[in-house]
Design an enzyme around this catalytic site. Structure first.
Site, mmCIF file in Angstrom:
data_model
loop_
_atom_site.group_PDB
_atom_site.id
_atom_site.type_symbol
_atom_site.label_atom_id
_atom_site.label_comp_id
_atom_site.label_asym_id
_atom_site.label_seq_id
_atom_site.Cartn_x
_atom_site.Cartn_y
_atom_site.Cartn_z
ATOM 1 C CG ASP A 23 -8.543 -3.093 7.241
ATOM 2 O OD1 ASP A 23 -8.683 -1.843 7.216
ATOM 3 O OD2 ASP A 23 -8.285 -3.768 6.238
ATOM 4 C CG HIS A 73 -1.751 2.657 11.992
ATOM 5 N ND1 HIS A 73 -1.645 1.512 12.732
ATOM 6 C CD2 HIS A 73 -0.862 2.523 10.970
ATOM 7 C CE1 HIS A 73 -0.743 0.720 12.179
ATOM 8 N NE2 HIS A 73 -0.246 1.298 11.114
ATOM 9 C CD GLU A 86 -0.313 5.658 7.449
ATOM 10 O OE1 GLU A 86 -1.291 5.036 7.909
ATOM 11 O OE2 GLU A 86 0.522 5.136 6.679
ATOM 12 C CG ASP A 140 4.254 0.914 8.626
ATOM 13 O OD1 ASP A 140 3.483 0.251 9.334
ATOM 14 O OD2 ASP A 140 3.858 1.818 7.868
HETATM 15 C C1 6MZ Z 1 1.749 2.084 5.022
HETATM 16 N N1 6MZ Z 1 0.954 2.449 6.112
HETATM 17 C C2 6MZ Z 1 -0.074 1.711 6.637
HETATM 18 N N2 6MZ Z 1 -1.132 2.387 7.124
HETATM 19 C C3 6MZ Z 1 -2.193 1.728 7.617
HETATM 20 N N3 6MZ Z 1 -2.289 0.388 7.672
HETATM 21 C C4 6MZ Z 1 -1.254 -0.325 7.217
HETATM 22 C C5 6MZ Z 1 -0.094 0.293 6.702
HETATM 23 N N4 6MZ Z 1 0.775 -0.676 6.360
HETATM 24 C C6 6MZ Z 1 0.161 -1.864 6.640
HETATM 25 N N5 6MZ Z 1 -1.070 -1.648 7.130
HETATM 26 C C7 6MZ Z 1 -2.097 -2.652 7.524
HETATM 27 O O1 6MZ Z 1 -1.492 -3.938 7.602
HETATM 28 C C8 6MZ Z 1 -2.099 -4.849 6.680
HETATM 29 C C9 6MZ Z 1 -1.052 -5.827 6.160
HETATM 30 O O2 6MZ Z 1 -0.632 -6.708 7.173
HETATM 31 P P1 6MZ Z 1 -1.544 -7.864 7.790
HETATM 32 O O3 6MZ Z 1 -2.391 -8.423 6.664
HETATM 33 O O4 6MZ Z 1 -2.373 -7.262 8.862
HETATM 34 O O5 6MZ Z 1 -0.559 -8.867 8.283
HETATM 35 C C10 6MZ Z 1 -2.686 -3.948 5.610
HETATM 36 O O6 6MZ Z 1 -3.724 -4.575 4.891
HETATM 37 C C11 6MZ Z 1 -3.168 -2.747 6.446
HETATM 38 O O7 6MZ Z 1 -4.423 -3.014 7.037
HETATM 39 ZN ZN ZN Z 2 1.538 0.552 10.252
#
Ligand code: 6MZ
Ligand code: ZN
Length: 354
Positions: free
Chosen positions: A141, A203, A206, A288
């Site tokens: 993260d 990523h 974005e 996503d």
């Molecule tokens: C919408 N666009 C996005 N952009 C960036 N990061 C994203 C995301 N969508 C999800 N996450 C990343 O995935 C985590 C949740 O899953 P996990 O706790 O890891 O399983 C989020 O806290 C973020 O760090």
């Molecule tokens: Zn993502």
């Protein structure tokens, strides 16, 4: 066969799915119930925020939803439940191969990163008995800082080298709020991860961020780009960025609902998918966060087909070509390609008969 049924019947490959973002309403309700049993009280507000389905949410609001979901999944029992539920829902949607990604978390007194990874890997091992192949990417993260990234890489390596889990971990992802932190700071971690044999799904772009995007693309370390909304010169990027992506042959993970609902791409007709697709560059349709954005991989295929006038053959090609963008070793890729070809052939035959 109508388009909806066709897209559901397609044997699909999912390469960009965040575990916590993929939770269905049914799973969230179950987690809320478990918290109520524990005596946690301020739940109605959380439920309302999380279950506000079908609505557009800004990226900022999405990250608020993740914060709440992380509170609901702050223990190993919940983690087991969500991993199993999410995998089964992808199986239900006819996903043949899934690269799931998640951020290992430390919750004092409840879990270590080691326990987090081990729990997810154990469930993956159990669920692979069903009709699906699954691999795991560990997420870094970008909002948590570089020290945390190094720590995640350290723990990841520990599990990669264990015989029991050896082949299940296939890469590292960098995600998190794109408006927080700087990807350039993570380059040394990415270099080390590559040396350790991990593939990298990052990523990138974005949101608009020319400096960061160029720096990361120039590093040559990225195996797949997540989103890449501001890379193509017709979408706010530059020719230099496009050339880097093309010269390094970096496939792009396309997440249409996520981009439209979170407002990072103005409208579906402006979506960068069309430019890469027309130019024959590898693109993979992905969800996503199928829970947060109230979608499924089949629906993403359908939406893409309707908007960009894709034929049945185009859709089959997208499914088959995704094999080449997986992080599987060559022999496993070849196996997967064979399975996909057989299933697609079967689908085409049914189509001919219907
Ligand atoms: C919408 N666009 C996005 N952009 C960036 N990061 C994203 C995301 N969508 C999800 N996450 C990343 O995935 C985590 C949740 O899953 P996990 O706790 O890891 O399983 C989020 O806290 C973020 O760090
Ligand atoms: Zn993502």
């Amino acid at each position: 066969m109508d388009l909806k049924t066709f897209c559901r019947s397609l044997p699909k490959i999912e390469l960009h799915a965040h575990l916590t973002g993929s939770l269905s309403d049914a799973t969230v309700l179950r987690l809320l119930h478990a918290k109520r049993q524990e005596g946690v009280v301020d739940l109605p507000d959380s439920a309302e925020v999380v279950l506000k389905r079908g609505h557009n949410r800004t990226l900022k609001e999405c990250f608020e939803v993740f914060r709440i979901l992380h509170c609901l999944t702050d223990n190993l029992v919940a983690l087991r439940t969500i991993t199993r539920d999410v995998i089964r829902e992808f199986v239900e949607d006819n996903v043949q191969y899934l690269e799931l990604r998640t951020t290992p978390k430390v919750i004092i007194g409840k879990m270590t990163k080691e326990q987090y990874i081990e729990t997810v890997l154990d469930v993956i091992g159990e669920e692979m008995k069903a009709n699906i192949t699954i691999r795991l990417l560990l997420s870094v993260d970008r909002a948590r800082g570089v020290d945390d990234a190094w720590d995640t890489l350290r723990v990841t390596k520990q599990y990669m080298s264990q015989e029991k889990y050896k082949n299940l971990i296939c890469g590292l992802d960098i995600s998190g709020n794109p408006n927080v932190g700087d990807l350039c700071d993570y380059i040394p971690v990415l270099e080390a991860a590559r040396k350790d044999g991990l593939k990298l799904a990052v990523h990138v772009a974005e949101v608009l961020n020319e400096k960061e995007t160029l720096h990361v693309l120039k590093s040559g370390l990225v195996s797949r780009v997540g989103h890449g909304s501001y890379i193509h010169h017709k979408c706010g990027g530059t020719h230099e960025m496009v050339n880097l992506v093309k010269n390094f042959s970096i496939p792009i993970e396309i997440c249409i609902s996520s981009n439209i609902k979170s407002g990072t791409v103005k409208s579906i007709s402006d979506h960068h998918f069309q430019h890469w697709w027309k130019e024959g560059h590898p693109v993979i349709i992905c969800t996503d966060d199928k829970g947060v954005f109230n979608t499924s991989l089949s629906e993403e295929f359908q939406m893409c087909a309707e908007t960009f006038k894709l034929t049945h053959d185009d859709l089959c090609e997208l499914c088959l070509c995704a094999v080449d963008s997986t992080f599987l070793p060559r022999n496993e890729r070849d196996e997967l390609r064979k399975t996909m070809q057989q299933k697609l052939q079967h689908l085409r035959k049914n189509l001919g008969n219907s």
